[in-house]
Design an enzyme around this catalytic site. Structure first.
Site, mmCIF file in Angstrom:
data_model
loop_
_atom_site.group_PDB
_atom_site.id
_atom_site.type_symbol
_atom_site.label_atom_id
_atom_site.label_comp_id
_atom_site.label_asym_id
_atom_site.label_seq_id
_atom_site.Cartn_x
_atom_site.Cartn_y
_atom_site.Cartn_z
ATOM 1 N N HIS A 60 0.894 -1.134 -0.083
ATOM 2 C CA HIS A 60 -0.029 0.006 -0.080
ATOM 3 C C HIS A 60 0.683 1.232 -0.067
ATOM 4 O O HIS A 60 0.403 2.460 -0.279
ATOM 5 C CB HIS A 60 -0.831 -0.013 1.212
ATOM 6 C CG HIS A 60 -2.014 -1.234 1.320
ATOM 7 N ND1 HIS A 60 -3.219 -0.641 0.978
ATOM 8 C CD2 HIS A 60 -1.957 -2.543 1.423
ATOM 9 C CE1 HIS A 60 -3.994 -1.829 0.771
ATOM 10 N NE2 HIS A 60 -2.997 -2.995 1.171
ATOM 11 N N HIS A 170 -8.188 -5.075 -2.481
ATOM 12 C CA HIS A 170 -7.793 -6.225 -2.954
ATOM 13 C C HIS A 170 -9.100 -6.980 -3.721
ATOM 14 O O HIS A 170 -10.320 -6.819 -3.345
ATOM 15 C CB HIS A 170 -7.279 -7.198 -1.995
ATOM 16 C CG HIS A 170 -5.963 -7.017 -1.290
ATOM 17 N ND1 HIS A 170 -4.932 -7.095 -1.857
ATOM 18 C CD2 HIS A 170 -5.715 -6.215 -0.303
ATOM 19 C CE1 HIS A 170 -3.776 -6.822 -1.306
ATOM 20 N NE2 HIS A 170 -4.338 -6.036 -0.217
#
Length: 254
Positions: A60, A170
């Protein structure tokens, strides 16, 4: 209204670009890698103005420093975890407002997956950038937080509008849905949704963002206080935190 672009990267990650046409500002949410972001920016003739991080995991924040160096942008991220956010300039926490791309994004502390996880909500576009806290029909693993923290965090999303875009990070929807079916094999909303998910994945299409209304009906992790789900896991009238704990434990070994 923000223009939201989804960039698939790595194995199953999604990076989000948000663009405001009036100001031509562009922010990137949770950039795992730099090159795909740069490619889209150059293709569209955009220049990056901000980086928004939800939590410290490398998938991230991996491109933070490369993008900051290239575009001279400010990095916004969780104050509770600023020592693990590369290049952070603006630490924020629950109740803060982030002014990017012509909009005022609300910040929520949502610990559970990590201790310092945050989410960003744009009430104009009804878009929620929730990182790894809430997934389509799932939620993040509890790497650093407790079930009580995660349950409290997820409840912060439940009062948002039904049409809120859940921009999670995701592509886990099919696996999450199969687990949800193991709990509620006769849930009609879940059965209908899974048919659509299977069709989309067979065609190589993304299943996120999802809509919060669908999550409220089909995501077991948002429904630990639902008597129907409590009965499904043989815990009628149990404390929601205990029910959530049981569901999360089952998912971890599913």
């Amino acid at each position: 209204m923000l223009e939201i672009l989804q960039i698939p990267v790595l194995t199953d990650n999604y990076i989000y670009l948000i663009h405001d046409e009036s100001s031509d500002e562009v922010a990137v949410v949770d950039p795992a890698v730099a090159d795909p972001v740069i490619d889209v920016l150059e293709e569209r003739g955009w220049s990056l103005s901000h980086i928004l991080n939800t939590h410290h995991h490398f998938d991230h924040v991996g491109a933070n420093l490369d993008l900051k160096s290239r575009y001279n942008v400010h990095i916004i991220g969780p104050a509770a975890d600023q020592d693990r956010i590369p290049g952070i300039d603006i630490p924020v926490s629950d109740g803060d407002t982030v002014h990017v791309c012509g909009n005022a994004l609300q910040v929520f502390d949502v610990p559970g997956h990590t201790k310092g996880h945050i989410a960003y909500f744009d009430p104009v576009s009804n878009a929620l950038f929730c990182g790894d806290t809430l997934f389509a029909m799932g939620c993040g693993r509890l790497f650093e937080g407790t079930p009580e923290q995660m349950w409290t965090s997820l409840q912060k999303f439940r009062d948002m509008p039904d049409d809120t875009l859940v921009c999670c990070a995701h592509e886990y929807t099919l696996a999450n849905g199969l687990f949800a079916l193991s709990l509620e094999p006769n849930n009609p909303a879940l059965l209908d949704r899974m048919e659509k998910v299977k069709t989309a994945r067979e065609k190589g299409m993304a299943t996120v963002p999802s809509r919060l209304g669908d999550e409220r009906r089909t995501n077991p992790f948002l429904r630990a206080d639902d008597p129907v789900l409590q009965s499904a896991v043989a815990m009628p009238d149990a404390d929601p935190v205990a029910v959530f704990t049981e569901i999360r434990a089952r998912k971890d070994i599913f």
